[in-house]
Design a protein around this motif. Structure first.
Motif, PDB file in Angstrom:
ATOM      1  N   ILE A 197      -8.444 -11.287 -10.340  1.00  0.00           N
ATOM      2  CA  ILE A 197      -8.366 -12.504  -9.519  1.00  0.00           C
ATOM      3  C   ILE A 197      -7.674 -12.200  -8.191  1.00  0.00           C
ATOM      4  CG2 ILE A 197      -7.398 -14.829  -9.379  1.00  0.00           C
ATOM      5  CD1 ILE A 197      -7.683 -14.979 -12.447  1.00  0.00           C
ATOM      6  N   GLY A 198      -6.608 -11.407  -8.240  1.00  0.00           N
ATOM      7  CA  GLY A 198      -5.906 -11.034  -7.018  1.00  0.00           C
ATOM      8  C   GLY A 198      -6.786 -10.262  -6.053  1.00  0.00           C
ATOM      9  N   ALA A 199      -7.597  -9.345  -6.583  1.00  0.00           N
ATOM     10  CA  ALA A 199      -8.498  -8.557  -5.730  1.00  0.00           C
ATOM     11  C   ALA A 199      -9.539  -9.452  -5.063  1.00  0.00           C
ATOM     12  CB  ALA A 199      -9.181  -7.480  -6.561  1.00  0.00           C
ATOM     13  N   LEU A 200     -10.054 -10.423  -5.802  1.00  0.00           N
ATOM     14  CA  LEU A 200     -11.103 -11.293  -5.273  1.00  0.00           C
ATOM     15  C   LEU A 200     -10.564 -12.276  -4.229  1.00  0.00           C
ATOM     16  CD1 LEU A 200     -13.045 -12.084  -8.586  1.00  0.00           C
ATOM     17  CD2 LEU A 200     -13.709 -10.498  -6.756  1.00  0.00           C
ATOM     18  N   LEU A 201      -9.297 -12.673  -4.393  1.00  0.00           N
ATOM     19  CA  LEU A 201      -8.728 -13.688  -3.497  1.00  0.00           C
ATOM     20  C   LEU A 201      -7.808 -13.108  -2.429  1.00  0.00           C
ATOM     21  CD1 LEU A 201      -7.804 -16.513  -6.068  1.00  0.00           C
ATOM     22  CD2 LEU A 201      -9.889 -16.275  -4.699  1.00  0.00           C
ATOM     23  N   PHE A 202      -7.608 -11.792  -2.430  1.00  0.00           N
ATOM     24  CA  PHE A 202      -6.593 -11.171  -1.583  1.00  0.00           C
ATOM     25  C   PHE A 202      -6.755 -11.540  -0.110  1.00  0.00           C
ATOM     26  CE2 PHE A 202      -4.710  -7.718   0.890  1.00  0.00           C
ATOM     27  CZ  PHE A 202      -3.461  -7.614   0.304  1.00  0.00           C
ATOM     28  N   SER A 203      -7.978 -11.461   0.396  1.00  0.00           N
ATOM     29  CA  SER A 203      -8.203 -11.707   1.822  1.00  0.00           C
ATOM     30  C   SER A 203      -8.025 -13.175   2.196  1.00  0.00           C
ATOM     31  CB  SER A 203      -9.608 -11.241   2.217  1.00  0.00           C
ATOM     32  OG  SER A 203     -10.589 -11.938   1.465  1.00  0.00           O
ATOM     33  N   LEU A 204      -7.995 -14.061   1.191  1.00  0.00           N
ATOM     34  CA  LEU A 204      -7.862 -15.489   1.456  1.00  0.00           C
ATOM     35  C   LEU A 204      -6.431 -15.980   1.334  1.00  0.00           C
ATOM     36  CD1 LEU A 204     -10.936 -16.746  -0.632  1.00  0.00           C
ATOM     37  CD2 LEU A 204     -10.867 -16.192   1.820  1.00  0.00           C
ATOM     38  N   LEU A 205      -5.540 -15.115   0.841  1.00  0.00           N
ATOM     39  CA  LEU A 205      -4.183 -15.543   0.512  1.00  0.00           C
ATOM     40  C   LEU A 205      -3.175 -15.075   1.548  1.00  0.00           C
ATOM     41  CD1 LEU A 205      -4.223 -14.728  -3.293  1.00  0.00           C
ATOM     42  CD2 LEU A 205      -4.237 -17.001  -2.282  1.00  0.00           C
ATOM     43  N   ASP A 206      -2.173 -15.882   1.766  1.00  0.00           N
ATOM     44  CA  ASP A 206      -1.018 -15.493   2.559  1.00  0.00           C
ATOM     45  C   ASP A 206       0.029 -14.942   1.581  1.00  0.00           C
ATOM     46  OD1 ASP A 206       1.490 -15.450   3.905  1.00  0.00           O
ATOM     47  OD2 ASP A 206       0.737 -16.900   5.361  1.00  0.00           O
ATOM     48  N   GLY A 207       0.388 -13.673   1.751  1.00  0.00           N
ATOM     49  CA  GLY A 207       1.328 -13.040   0.831  1.00  0.00           C
ATOM     50  C   GLY A 207       2.655 -13.770   0.734  1.00  0.00           C
ATOM     51  N   LYS A 208       3.109 -14.377   1.838  1.00  0.00           N
ATOM     52  CA  LYS A 208       4.394 -15.074   1.812  1.00  0.00           C
ATOM     53  C   LYS A 208       4.322 -16.363   1.002  1.00  0.00           C
ATOM     54  CE  LYS A 208       6.460 -13.091   5.934  1.00  0.00           C
ATOM     55  NZ  LYS A 208       7.236 -13.344   7.161  1.00  0.00           N
ATOM     56  N   ALA A 228       0.826  -1.207   0.000  1.00  0.00           N
ATOM     57  CA  ALA A 228       0.000   0.000   0.000  1.00  0.00           C
ATOM     58  C   ALA A 228       0.866   1.265   0.000  1.00  0.00           C
ATOM     59  CB  ALA A 228      -0.930  -0.004   1.215  1.00  0.00           C
ATOM     60  N   ILE A 229       1.927   1.273   0.792  1.00  0.00           N
ATOM     61  CA  ILE A 229       2.809   2.437   0.864  1.00  0.00           C
ATOM     62  C   ILE A 229       3.441   2.728  -0.495  1.00  0.00           C
ATOM     63  CG2 ILE A 229       5.011   3.259   1.829  1.00  0.00           C
ATOM     64  CD1 ILE A 229       4.190   1.813   4.446  1.00  0.00           C
ATOM     65  N   LEU A 230       3.717   1.698  -1.254  1.00  0.00           N
ATOM     66  CA  LEU A 230       4.379   1.875  -2.547  1.00  0.00           C
ATOM     67  C   LEU A 230       3.433   2.337  -3.654  1.00  0.00           C
ATOM     68  CD1 LEU A 230       6.828  -1.177  -2.666  1.00  0.00           C
ATOM     69  CD2 LEU A 230       7.423   1.245  -2.507  1.00  0.00           C
ATOM     70  N   MET A 231       2.132   2.317  -3.438  1.00  0.00           N
ATOM     71  CA  MET A 231       1.195   2.653  -4.509  1.00  0.00           C
ATOM     72  C   MET A 231       1.435   4.042  -5.117  1.00  0.00           C
ATOM     73  SD  MET A 231      -0.803   0.197  -5.438  1.00  0.00           S
ATOM     74  CE  MET A 231      -2.285   0.948  -6.110  1.00  0.00           C
ATOM     75  N   PRO A 232       1.465   5.136  -4.329  1.00  0.00           N
ATOM     76  CA  PRO A 232       1.733   6.458  -4.934  1.00  0.00           C
ATOM     77  C   PRO A 232       3.126   6.543  -5.559  1.00  0.00           C
ATOM     78  CG  PRO A 232       0.746   6.702  -2.758  1.00  0.00           C
ATOM     79  CD  PRO A 232       1.138   5.262  -2.891  1.00  0.00           C
ATOM     80  N   VAL A 233       4.106   5.873  -4.940  1.00  0.00           N
ATOM     81  CA  VAL A 233       5.470   5.869  -5.475  1.00  0.00           C
ATOM     82  C   VAL A 233       5.485   5.211  -6.851  1.00  0.00           C
ATOM     83  CG1 VAL A 233       7.824   5.058  -5.092  1.00  0.00           C
ATOM     84  CG2 VAL A 233       6.451   5.844  -3.156  1.00  0.00           C
ATOM     85  N   TYR A 236      -7.514  -1.637  -3.720  1.00  0.00           N
ATOM     86  CA  TYR A 236      -6.724  -1.392  -2.511  1.00  0.00           C
ATOM     87  C   TYR A 236      -7.504  -0.512  -1.531  1.00  0.00           C
ATOM     88  CZ  TYR A 236      -2.158  -3.511  -3.439  1.00  0.00           C
ATOM     89  OH  TYR A 236      -1.126  -4.412  -3.624  1.00  0.00           O
ATOM     90  N   ALA A 237      -8.194   0.506  -2.051  1.00  0.00           N
ATOM     91  CA  ALA A 237      -9.011   1.355  -1.186  1.00  0.00           C
ATOM     92  C   ALA A 237     -10.164   0.555  -0.582  1.00  0.00           C
ATOM     93  CB  ALA A 237      -9.547   2.537  -1.985  1.00  0.00           C
ATOM     94  N   TRP A 238     -10.782  -0.289  -1.396  1.00  0.00           N
ATOM     95  CA  TRP A 238     -11.894  -1.136  -0.939  1.00  0.00           C
ATOM     96  C   TRP A 238     -11.441  -2.079   0.173  1.00  0.00           C
ATOM     97  CZ3 TRP A 238     -12.755  -6.524  -2.721  1.00  0.00           C
ATOM     98  CH2 TRP A 238     -13.961  -7.055  -2.241  1.00  0.00           C
ATOM     99  N   LEU A 239     -10.187  -2.557   0.104  1.00  0.00           N
ATOM    100  CA  LEU A 239      -9.651  -3.459   1.114  1.00  0.00           C
ATOM    101  C   LEU A 239      -9.129  -2.721   2.350  1.00  0.00           C
ATOM    102  CD1 LEU A 239      -7.730  -5.806  -1.350  1.00  0.00           C
ATOM    103  CD2 LEU A 239      -9.659  -6.490   0.097  1.00  0.00           C
TER     104      LEU A 239
END
Length: 251
Positions: A91-102, A52-57, A190-193
């Motif tokens: 697909i990433g937006a729909l599954l984001f909350s279900l996924l472990d980023g690592k 999220a921090i990198l989005m504007p950058v 990202y804003a929605w999440l």
């Protein structure tokens, strides 16, 4: 009232080089090293917060990169890549909350190293045909997906575009325009999440002046480096990225 800004010195010790590396990579090597930025920042904050921090950058870097390479991109290739990449971000937006980023990082790292091993052990002949379109669509959609989850879209799409043997300028320019569209598409999800909060955006503004510095350095490299050296550096960046992402996944 607490000022909404990350003040931990260790965060900036890893974030400053991460942002500079991201700028050089995006404007000089088609995101070859750029996927290291989030894993580096994740040493101090969570993966979603770093993303999220990198989005504007990223937005500023994309705009600067497009301005620098506005005459060098491959429009026909972009027309193929962009729709596939947008499917991946959806697909990433729909599954984001279900996924472990690592876990996602580990998978990306494994396949990045697998691709490099294949290129090393079975180097392509000069007359070898380009990869099939179905594979390009799959890798590009994967790029959109991993870009949404951890800004790690560089390795998958590079695995498709590298065998096309574009010139360094055309390679970098095409991916600059591709990732501009992909990164722009991530703002609303990202804003929605709930990731674009005041603290993350304030921290991003502190890092924003580093974006032109990294992009400037990357553009100078892209316009001066030879094709053989360019791809060697790109492979080196993908190797380091693959190792770091795989390590994060295994941890």
């Amino acid at each position: 009232m607490t000022f909404p800004l990350i003040t931990d010195p260790f965060f900036y010790a890893v974030a400053v080089p991460a942002v500079l590396l991201l700028g050089v990579s995006k404007s000089g090597f088609g995101a070859g090293f750029g996927s290291l930025a989030v894993p580096m920042m994740a040493l101090a904050v969570t993966v979603p917060q770093a993303a999220a921090i990198l989005m504007p950058v990223l937005l500023l870097m994309d705009l600067l990169g497009m301005a620098a390479f506005r005459k060098d991109f491959d429009l026909k290739l972009l027309k193929f890549l962009v729709p596939c990449g947008l499917v991946g971000t959806l697909i990433g937006a729909l599954l984001f909350s279900l996924l472990d980023g690592k876990v996602v990082a580990g998978i990306v790292g494994f396949f990045t190293l697998l691709f490099l091993a294949q290129r090393l052990l079975f180097p392509p002949r000069p007359d070898s045909p380009p990869p099939p379109k179905w594979l390009g669509a799959l890798l590009t959609a994967t790029s959109g997906f991993t870009s949404f989850v951890a800004h790690a879209g560089g390795p998958p799409i590079s695995a498709y575009v590298i065998p096309l043997r574009l010139s360094p300028l055309k390679f970098t320019a095409t991916l600059a325009f591709f990732f501009f569209v992909i990164n722009l598409s991530k703002w609303i999800p990202y804003a929605w999440l709930g990731l674009l909060d005041l603290r993350n955006m304030a921290t991003s503004l502190v890092l924003l002046p580093l974006a032109p510095v990294g992009v400037w350095a990357g553009v100078r490299m892209a316009r001066r480096i030879g094709q053989v050296l360019f791809y060697r550096v790109l492979y080196g960046g993908m190797f380091l990225t693959g190792c770091k992402l795989l390590w994060d996944g295994l941890r």
